[in-house]
Design a protein around this motif. Structure first.
Motif, PDB file in Angstrom:
ATOM      1  N   GLN A   1      39.658  41.337  78.100  1.00 55.00           N
ATOM      2  CA  GLN A   1      40.038  42.405  76.994  1.00 55.00           C
ATOM      3  C   GLN A   1      41.416  43.177  77.446  1.00 55.00           C
ATOM      4  OE1 GLN A   1      36.812  44.816  76.484  1.00 55.00           O
ATOM      5  NE2 GLN A   1      37.301  46.169  77.742  1.00 55.00           N
TER       6      GLN A   1
ATOM      7  N   GLN B   1      43.271  46.846  76.846  1.00 56.45           N
ATOM      8  CA  GLN B   1      43.337  48.062  76.500  1.00 56.45           C
ATOM      9  C   GLN B   1      44.635  48.705  76.072  1.00 56.45           C
ATOM     10  OE1 GLN B   1      40.526  49.816  76.238  1.00 56.45           O
ATOM     11  NE2 GLN B   1      39.114  48.503  77.113  1.00 56.45           N
TER      12      GLN B   1
ATOM     13  N   SER C   1      41.059  47.607  71.646  1.00 54.05           N
ATOM     14  CA  SER C   1      40.694  47.123  72.853  1.00 54.05           C
ATOM     15  C   SER C   1      40.263  45.588  72.159  1.00 54.05           C
ATOM     16  CB  SER C   1      39.247  47.743  73.198  1.00 54.05           C
ATOM     17  OG  SER C   1      39.681  48.894  73.837  1.00 54.05           O
TER      18      SER C   1
END
Length: 538
Positions: free
Chosen positions: A184, A186, A370
């Motif tokens: 992922q 951020q 995110s």
């Protein structure tokens, strides 16, 4: 590992009233962020000069002296040497709005001095340290500028999990032990709603300007110290030689008096008095030699060399006093003085700090996202069903911080008011420095003329006494006594001449030193422009 497909529909097909409301809230937050960016805090305009400010009630633009022709002959030629020898007596004119050249020390027309200043600017550790400090301040400005950009970071989290039998074996149906890989990104962004981040950037830029003018002040001080050290070297060298001549002449008189005393022609008390004259002249030599030797060491230090390094040897005849000197108007002086410009930048920094303190008391908006993927095996990455994301906005309003925020704002305001008073002091100091230098130029020039008149009278007296001695009308002691007087006047003339050269340097220093016409920053102009103005993240 064998897995069972989740019965839930793909994430992209989810559309609920709650998600629609979240999207609208996020859009509203982004719209508010776009409307932000104003800067808070006081105006950073500096206070004006006191009304009617001037260097003197009646400014005299002609420094008294004798008429000495300007030859503009190349250094080392007989014409240039003749002009240099008499230039200390010349009339000097103050020319309003005459620009100060960056290499103003070349006005003294001494190649050895030009070389020494160039070496000092290259080798001085103190100047190089200040240049590094300036580049550090520029980098700190760009650190503050990073707050205008979003922050982006990536994460890869592989895990091996076991679920207790007390729970449902979710998310991996039919499996109590399973692996999971999460990839992922951020993304975070804090909109500058109240200009707090912008104010911090302005403050950092102003502090960099302060550092820049400290570099200019350091370079100016270095140059003036090198030039004055060269003048001192030439003058003290001549003074030591003249003092030795005084000792020699006093000894010659004492030798004659000793012979006369043995013949009974001179009283013993007279001989003792002459012994005291010799001792006095010898005592005066030691401080001159100490000043001369210490000045040589100082000159080496300024050039970035150890004390035993070979340094050029100067004579006062190597220097030509310039016939024209610059004189800036008071308003222009404020732009030229590094200390005044540094005080001006401190006002900007203090005003921006007030804006930062105010912004810290107001609501703060934070946006984050995110996006990423989560899958039990790597080969399933980047498939639509494995995608996930979260969008979030947070509004924070300080409610109670023990009074720290309001007191920080009040402290910043007092610092701003303090910076205004420091600026006023810097402007008055600049005006005072120029005024005192102008007084010194006039008075020391009159002192040189008076000393030269005394020397000229003493030389005429010596010529007359020597003519009388050839005719047998006086004694050898009479001739030596007048010659001793001439040497004393020559010593006084050497001291007065040094002061007049130093006064011209002091005026240029008081007017700012011409830093705007040279590069003291250790970088080429393009690099200076980029580092001082760009906020690009590379």
């Amino acid at each position: 590992m064998k897995t069972v497909q989740s019965p839930l529909p793909p994430a992209k097909s989810l559309k609920t009233p709650a998600s629609t409301s979240a999207r609208r809230s996020l859009a509203l937050a982004i719209l508010c962020a776009g409307l932000g960016g104003c800067m808070l805090g006081p105006d950073d305009k500096p206070p004006p000069l006191p009304k009617g400010s001037a260097y003197a009630a009646h400014l005299q633009k002609t420094i008294p002296g004798l008429k000495v022709a300007e030859t503009n002959a190349p250094p080392g030629t007989p014409q240039a040497q003749a002009e240099a020898a008499n230039s200390v007596l010349r009339v000097q004119r103050l020319v309003e709005e005459m620009d100060i050249p960056g290499r103003w020390w070349e006005m003294y027309r001494c190649p050895k001095l030009n070389q020494l200043v160039s070496e000092a600017l290259v080798n001085s550790p103190n100047l190089r340290a200040m240049q590094h400090s300036l580049q550090q301040a520029w980098e700190q400005r760009r650190v503050e500028g990073a707050s205008l950009y979003p922050t982006i970071s990536g994460q890869f989290i592989p895990t091996w999990n076991q679920v207790s039998h007390a729970y449902s074996n979710v998310p991996m149906q039919n499996y109590w032990v399973y692996g999971m890989h999460t990839l992922q990104t951020q993304v975070g962004y804090v909109p500058d709603l109240w200009g707090g981040a912008t104010s911090a950037i302005v403050e950092a830029a102003a502090q960099a300007d302060v550092q820049r003018f400290q570099v200019e002040a350091t370079a100016m001080t270095l140059i003036t110290n090198v030039v004055n050290a060269a003048f001192n070297d030439g003058s003290l060298r001549a003074q030591v030689a003249t003092q030795n001549q005084l000792i020699h002449e006093a000894d010659a008189i004492l030798t004659i008096m000793d012979g006369q005393q043995m013949l009974g022609d001179v009283a013993q008390t007279t001989v003792y008095l002459q012994h005291d004259v010799v001792a006095t002249q010898k005592a005066a030599l030691a401080p001159l030699k100490k000043q001369f030797e210490q000045n040589r060491d100082q000159m080496a230090l300024l050039a970035g060399q150890p004390p035993n390094a070979p340094m050029p040897e100067f004579q006062m005849s190597d220097f030509t006093l310039p016939a024209k000197l610059p004189l800036s108007l008071p308003a222009r002086l404020l732009e030229q003085r590094p200390d005044v410009q540094a005080a001006r930048a401190q006002i900007t920094a203090a005003a921006a700090q007030v804006g930062v303190a105010i912004a810290q008391r107001l609501p703060n908006l934070q946006l984050s996202a995110s996006p990423g993927y989560a899958a039990e095996s790597l080969h399933k990455f980047f498939t639509p069903s494995m995608g996930q994301f979260a969008l979030m906005s947070t509004i924070t309003q300080p409610l109670f911080q023990g009074g720290s925020l309001i007191h920080a704002q009040r402290a910043a305001k007092q610092q701003f008011l303090q910076s205004l008073e420091y600026y006023k002091h810097a402007t008055l100091t600049g005006l005072n420095d120029v005024a005192q230098t102008l007084h010194a130029l006039n008075n020391d020039s009159e002192g040189v003329l008076a000393t030269y008149e005394q020397l000229d009278n003493a030389r005429h007296s010596l010529a007359l006494v020597e003519r009388q001695h050839r005719l047998g009308d006086n004694s050898q002691i009479d001739v030596l006594a007048v010659r001793f007087l001439v040497t004393q006047k020559e010593l006084a003339m050497e001291q007065a001449s040094l002061q007049r050269f130093s006064d011209s340097v002091a005026l240029i220093q008081a007017l700012g030193g011409g830093w705007w016409n040279r590069n003291d920053l250790g970088l080429n102009p393009e690099d200076v422009k980029t580092r001082s103005s760009s906020l690009l993240p590379w």
